[in-house]
Design a protein around this motif. Structure first.
Motif, PDB file in Angstrom:
ATOM      1  N   GLU B 200     -10.433  -5.328 -14.346  1.00 32.57           N
ATOM      2  CA  GLU B 200      -9.781  -5.940 -15.507  1.00 32.57           C
ATOM      3  C   GLU B 200      -8.677  -6.937 -15.158  1.00 32.57           C
ATOM      4  OE1 GLU B 200      -7.728  -3.059 -17.901  1.00 32.57           O
ATOM      5  OE2 GLU B 200      -7.842  -4.296 -19.699  1.00 32.57           O
ATOM      6  N   THR B 215     -16.949  -5.287  -4.334  1.00 30.08           N
ATOM      7  CA  THR B 215     -16.033  -4.657  -5.283  1.00 30.08           C
ATOM      8  C   THR B 215     -14.671  -5.331  -5.206  1.00 30.08           C
ATOM      9  OG1 THR B 215     -17.134  -2.515  -5.063  1.00 30.08           O
ATOM     10  CG2 THR B 215     -14.877  -2.484  -5.907  1.00 30.08           C
ATOM     11  N   SER B 220      -6.468   2.963  -6.188  1.00 29.55           N
ATOM     12  CA  SER B 220      -6.688   4.361  -6.522  1.00 29.55           C
ATOM     13  C   SER B 220      -6.635   4.434  -8.024  1.00 29.55           C
ATOM     14  CB  SER B 220      -5.592   5.242  -5.949  1.00 29.55           C
ATOM     15  OG  SER B 220      -5.614   6.485  -6.618  1.00 29.55           O
ATOM     16  N   THR B 221      -7.404   5.315  -8.571  1.00 27.96           N
ATOM     17  CA  THR B 221      -7.390   5.424 -10.020  1.00 27.96           C
ATOM     18  C   THR B 221      -6.819   6.772 -10.431  1.00 27.96           C
ATOM     19  OG1 THR B 221      -9.612   6.202  -9.914  1.00 27.96           O
ATOM     20  CG2 THR B 221      -9.328   3.868 -10.321  1.00 27.96           C
ATOM     21  N   ARG B 222      -6.137   7.409  -9.482  1.00 25.86           N
ATOM     22  CA  ARG B 222      -5.566   8.703  -9.806  1.00 25.86           C
ATOM     23  C   ARG B 222      -4.601   8.635 -10.997  1.00 25.86           C
ATOM     24  NH1 ARG B 222      -5.524  12.163  -5.586  1.00 25.86           N
ATOM     25  NH2 ARG B 222      -7.355  11.852  -4.313  1.00 25.86           N
ATOM     26  N   GLY B 224      -4.879   7.169 -13.715  1.00 22.20           N
ATOM     27  CA  GLY B 224      -5.582   7.227 -14.998  1.00 22.20           C
ATOM     28  C   GLY B 224      -4.906   6.353 -16.032  1.00 22.20           C
ATOM     29  N   GLN B 225      -4.811   6.857 -17.263  1.00 23.77           N
ATOM     30  CA  GLN B 225      -4.298   6.076 -18.385  1.00 23.77           C
ATOM     31  C   GLN B 225      -2.857   5.562 -18.162  1.00 23.77           C
ATOM     32  OE1 GLN B 225      -5.531   4.864 -21.336  1.00 23.77           O
ATOM     33  NE2 GLN B 225      -7.596   5.415 -20.763  1.00 23.77           N
ATOM     34  N   ARG B 228      -2.529   1.835 -17.324  1.00 19.75           N
ATOM     35  CA  ARG B 228      -3.022   0.855 -18.284  1.00 19.75           C
ATOM     36  C   ARG B 228      -2.046  -0.315 -18.432  1.00 19.75           C
ATOM     37  NH1 ARG B 228      -5.574  -0.245 -22.819  1.00 19.75           N
ATOM     38  NH2 ARG B 228      -4.811   0.931 -24.596  1.00 19.75           N
ATOM     39  N   ARG B 232      -3.751  -4.095 -11.240  1.00 16.84           N
ATOM     40  CA  ARG B 232      -4.365  -3.136 -10.335  1.00 16.84           C
ATOM     41  C   ARG B 232      -5.399  -3.747  -9.384  1.00 16.84           C
ATOM     42  NH1 ARG B 232      -5.151  -1.660 -15.498  1.00 16.84           N
ATOM     43  NH2 ARG B 232      -7.412  -1.666 -15.332  1.00 16.84           N
TER      44      ARG B 232
END
Lengths: 301, 301, 301
Positions: B200, B215, B220-222, B224-225, B228, B232
């Motif tokens: 995004e 990619t 890291s997407t640890r 999470g929300q 937002r 990133r």
């Protein structure tokens, strides 16, 4: 008959002749085979049953929810039974197919309970998600998991061929290939997903996250049909995260709970629980271009 | 009522009961949700507006180009506005939706100007391309970029959900996942493309070439929300080429202009401009087979 | 005229104006271009000719196999000829197109003989296959190979653009990108397949097995259109197996017969026959988590 008609006639004869070779591809009795298009229609209707508020259907009206649902379920029941009757071996295939379809339909609430956890996991896990409706409408991971969870119930009931047609339909839409024989716990989250392959005898625990390009596969397939029915794919325990393009192979490989598997790791042995596995930093070669034309001031080497 | 009808009736009741659990997936009011099929029809019509000479349409005749275009644009305007009205939060959602749709349509010439550069880049970059029509008709990269460029304008206008449904449609067709929030300069070329993921908050300069499996993602997407809205994903400057399966992660990672990133490189730190980055030649193990049966003369070991 | 109608009118004028820029994308004469939808219909009908017993068609009845086949072949002949006539350069394009279509149709028995070997290879090679019908109905590899084998015949006959539209259709369904110019021997097996890319000048022998994510590509595409027609992609000899995500590049690279190429190997030089090539065991870093919350008993470090 004109020259061109004549030549077409010759081609017809040539191909008809070719159909008489008795090979697998020469089968002509269409009625003995399942109908892939119908199976895809059934899986799409099942997705509507799972997410009743997210699909519009020109055929069904919503004045009376119960009436609509009855029509939809009778439709699925009729079509699914007919397809199952073609692929099972039984003394009374039609009766058996009806019983299997009913048993499958009865499991839809359980499937829905699982899918709700998958939806929650996708929303919680992705900072780009603006809401759960967005996940339902657009996330390929949830699509593939939903189709897998439905197909898996048919697989467990012993229905051949149809579950795989269903998951391969999802594979063609999403690039995510989950064999209907795999076992997957709740709160399963797949991000991006393209290129994921999850083999028939894989076992995945709860709360597992998998990124694009991950393979959970067999160590070698040289054995071919001799390996049928044997455990060939890994076990992934609860709370494991597997980053993009990692490959985990082998029926004896167990990734312990809480593990984090880094991008592009290649793993063929078990990993104890609560371990982070990463590639030892890949050696990269960095070479400035000698006669760079676009940034002449930067390099003069 | 026959036994089977009775059992179906029971299944209907079972599922209706299950819809009363109040979970996200139990929503029943279809009319409050956008219609994915309509959104896909809209994006297909927008593709026709971008490439007017490459799509045949049974509905529209071409006797009068202006008349046809009017009918097409009114159609898009009507359907897009209705879908936008369902997803935006506004005092007068329908008025606001119309204004947004109009503003979006006014940007189509700018989108077309960009797409023309992408077409040129694809033709120039691929020796297998026999002409530009072939690129328009068959290259998945141009398909995904066109849909992304259209969806991105809606994203920039603040329309939720719909842009992502559009790019996920392209993802399902091409295996190329470009988030509508990404920023991409002109002359963008994607070759093969399957498995590409572009996050995004990615920023891509002009004249960038990307191959399959690349990619551009988050480290890291640890979080999470909680992450937002934060940056990133990486920045790729002008004139960069990224070969197949390379992975570039992180919101602070900048690939300087003129860089060439080799196949399968895994990069989480910035690279100065005009640098070629390759894997230090991977160590491969080469083992001749002892008892080779197919070329018995070659090896006797 | 209302305000909104007025504004739509303005958008129409804006876009019409934009179509007058004379760029490639500004072409308006639809009739001079092939019709992608028709080409996709043709390839689907050709798939039915290849597997006559596995597709149901609402249009054709099966009371008389010969009659049905005639109708189907005349249909393909008519539509394929019209599309070919649009893309070839010839003095009498319609006559030439008919001759090419007929020659193509005459080759269908040869294509079917090859596809039967591919079906056999898929069944023999995959322990998850429960039967050949399952392979025909659900394996994306066989789908992509069948479309490739048909498109390849048109490519060999010198038809431009149409073969690529066909293989890109298969690419969009399966994630498997086989250029119609590649040469592929019999008993070809692709497993999973998502992300495979096989370039225009690749040569593949008999009895070759390829897994998902494998690239058989060009070493560099910097040359762009100057490289057109030159050999840019590798040669894979008989009985080679290439595991997931391996990359083999370059027109002078030959993988000798009987070789096994391990997962994720990156190869740009020839490999002698009967050799197993694997990554020297990747160095992995394993770190137990210090304060693991989910299995507090296991680690206290």
């Amino acid at each position: 008959m004109s020259a061109i008609e004549n030549q077409i006639e010759n081609v017809v004869d040539l191909i008809l002749e070719d159909y008489r070779c008795g090979r697998d591809i020469d089968l002509m009795e269409i009625s003995s085979q399942p109908d892939k298009d119908i199976i895809i229609e059934v899986i799409e209707k099942l997705r509507r049953l799972v997410f009743p508020g997210y699909f519009r259907d020109k055929t069904y009206r919503i004045y009376n929810a119960k009436h609509n649902l009855s029509v939809m379920i009778e439709d699925v029941m009729f079509n699914l039974s007919r397809q199952i009757a073609k692929v099972i071996k039984a003394e009374e295939p039609e009766e058996k197919a009806k019983a299997l379809s009913l048993e499958f339909l009865r499991r839809i609430p359980q499937v829905r309970a699982m899918v709700q956890t998958d939806l929650q996991a996708a929303y919680d896990g992705d900072p780009a998600a603006t809401g759960k409706a967005e996940v339902i409408f657009s996330y390929p991971g949830l699509f593939a998991i939903t189709v897998y969870r439905l197909a898996h119930e048919l697989y467990v009931l012993g229905v051949p061929m149809i579950p795989r047609i269903m998951t391969e339909y999802a594979h063609s839409i999403t690039g995510i290939d989950i064999h209907p024989g795999a076992t997957v716990g709740k709160y399963f989250f797949i991000d991006h997903g393209t290129g994921i392959g999850i083999g028939e005898t894989t076992v995945i625990g709860e709360n597992v996250k998998i990124y694009q390009g991950v393979t959970l596969g067999g160590l070698s397939t040289r054995g071919g049909q001799d390996l049928r029915g044997k455990r060939r794919h890994p076990t992934i325990e609860d709370n494991v995260t597997i980053y993009a393009n990692a490959t985990i192979l082998g029926g004896e490989t167990v990734i312990g709970r809480g593990c984090v598997i880094g991008s592009s790791a290649f793993i063929t042995k078990s990993v104890p629980c609560c371990t982070t596995v990463t590639l030892k930093s890949q050696e990269l070669q960095m070479k400035p271009h000698g006669n760079c034309q676009i940034c002449p001031d930067t390099f003069e080497a």
